[in-house]
Design an enzyme around this catalytic site. Structure first.
Site, PDB file in Angstrom:
ATOM      1  N   HIS A 199      -4.409  -4.115   1.835  1.00 12.41           N
ATOM      2  CA  HIS A 199      -4.457  -3.134   2.922  1.00 12.41           C
ATOM      3  C   HIS A 199      -4.725  -1.726   2.365  1.00 12.41           C
ATOM      4  CE1 HIS A 199      -2.926  -1.154   6.683  1.00 12.41           C
ATOM      5  NE2 HIS A 199      -2.524  -0.248   5.811  1.00 12.41           N
ATOM      6  N   GLU A 200      -4.032  -1.377   1.299  1.00 15.75           N
ATOM      7  CA  GLU A 200      -4.226  -0.049   0.696  1.00 15.75           C
ATOM      8  C   GLU A 200      -5.642   0.076   0.122  1.00 15.75           C
ATOM      9  OE1 GLU A 200      -2.068   2.352   1.111  1.00 15.75           O
ATOM     10  OE2 GLU A 200      -0.772   0.941   2.160  1.00 15.75           O
TER      11      GLU A 200
ATOM     12  N   HIS B  71      -8.020   1.030   2.834  1.00 16.77           N
ATOM     13  CA  HIS B  71      -8.087   2.457   3.177  1.00 16.77           C
ATOM     14  C   HIS B  71      -9.054   3.197   2.254  1.00 16.77           C
ATOM     15  CE1 HIS B  71      -5.187   2.644   6.377  1.00 16.77           C
ATOM     16  NE2 HIS B  71      -4.152   2.294   5.637  1.00 16.77           N
TER      17      HIS B  71
ATOM     18  N   GLU C 244      -5.418   1.928  10.529  1.00 21.77           N
ATOM     19  CA  GLU C 244      -4.453   0.907  10.086  1.00 21.77           C
ATOM     20  C   GLU C 244      -4.959  -0.495  10.437  1.00 21.77           C
ATOM     21  OE1 GLU C 244      -2.268   1.458   8.059  1.00 21.77           O
ATOM     22  OE2 GLU C 244      -1.849   3.579   8.271  1.00 21.77           O
TER      23      GLU C 244
HETATM   24 ZN   LIG Z   1      -2.211   1.761   6.073  1.00 20.67          ZN
END
Ligand SMILES: [Zn+2]
Length: 252
Positions: free
Chosen positions: A130-131, A134, A189
């Site tokens: 997930h990071e 980003h 997100e």
């Molecule tokens: Zn996030």
């Protein structure tokens, strides 16, 4: 992905997307012009990230390579691959109780021991994926530009080689803090969740860790005083979205 009341989830992406829309309509307003003229190059973002990462490392307690945390993270890193869109990655564990992890555009990935205590390997893989999302999706770069503010970005963009030298130490320190505790929009997100899901599948890792990590976070959030302004996408909903994608892909 720091766990905290999400009152400050500013829609930075929407802000900048607004500028780009003006451009595509053929009306290049001075705002859009400023954004384009003063946006940081990828090389500048990388050198700022190098500096911010170095600063964070100097303040942190880094787990030695021999520690069980580092050995666990080595395994997790190998599963996830050695780059984000071609940018080589560099992993370290911060020995800190916070449930947090972050990735920077220079491939600096830091995972807090508090998160590793709470999550199994598959869940840590999902959170790091997930990071990475980003970073890969440009959220971190955009957040950096917003965090610096127009004047600082203008100064940095104007200084061809020495982008780090164009900023004061306090601006750099502030930037590092903002990168570590970054606030992304709900849409960002959700995009990073989907990126992680796809990355895990591509690497032959079960995406179930994404759902169960959110379910653990949901439990944490329940125990917390929630703010009346807190309209962040609940972790439970994010877990649900992942479960739906798994069902659609025929994954148990
Ligand atoms: Zn996030």
């Amino acid at each position: 992905m720091k766990i905290r009341p999400a009152m400050l989830a500013l829609g930075t992406a929407a802000l900048l997307a607004g500028c780009q829309n003006m451009d595509s309509n053929g009306f290049l307003s001075s705002g859009a012009e400023a954004y384009q003229a003063y946006s940081l190059s990828d090389a500048q973002v990388k050198s700022l990230s190098d500096e911010a990462c170095k600063q964070q490392d100097s303040k942190a307690t880094i787990a030695p390579a021999s520690s069980p945390y580092s050995q666990r993270l080595d395994k997790i890193a190998a599963a996830l691959g050695d780059n984000i869109n071609g940018q080589p990655v560099n992993y370290k564990v911060y020995v800190e109780k916070d449930v947090n992890a972050f990735a920077m555009a220079n491939g600096c990935i830091r995972v807090y021991s508090g998160l590793m205590d709470m999550m199994n390997d598959n869940e840590v893989e999902a959170v790091i994926g997930h990071e990475m999302g980003h970073v890969a999706l440009g959220h971190v770069k955009r957040g950096m530009q917003v965090a610096l503010g127009t004047n600082a970005v203008r100064a940095a963009a104007a200084s061809a080689g020495g982008v780090v030298g164009s900023l004061s130490q306090s601006q750099l320190g502030d930037l590092g803090e903002k990168l570590v505790n970054s606030q992304f929009s709900q849409r960002q997100e959700a995009e990073a969740d989907d990126y992680s899901y796809d990355l895990l599948r591509k690497r032959g890792i079960s995406p179930a860790g994404l759902a169960t990590s959110f379910e653990k976070l949901a439990k944490l959030e329940q125990g917390r005083q929630s703010s009346m302004f807190d309209d962040h996408p609940a972790s439970a909903e994010r877990a649900q979205h992942i479960r739906e994608r798994m069902a659609a892909d025929g994954i148990k």
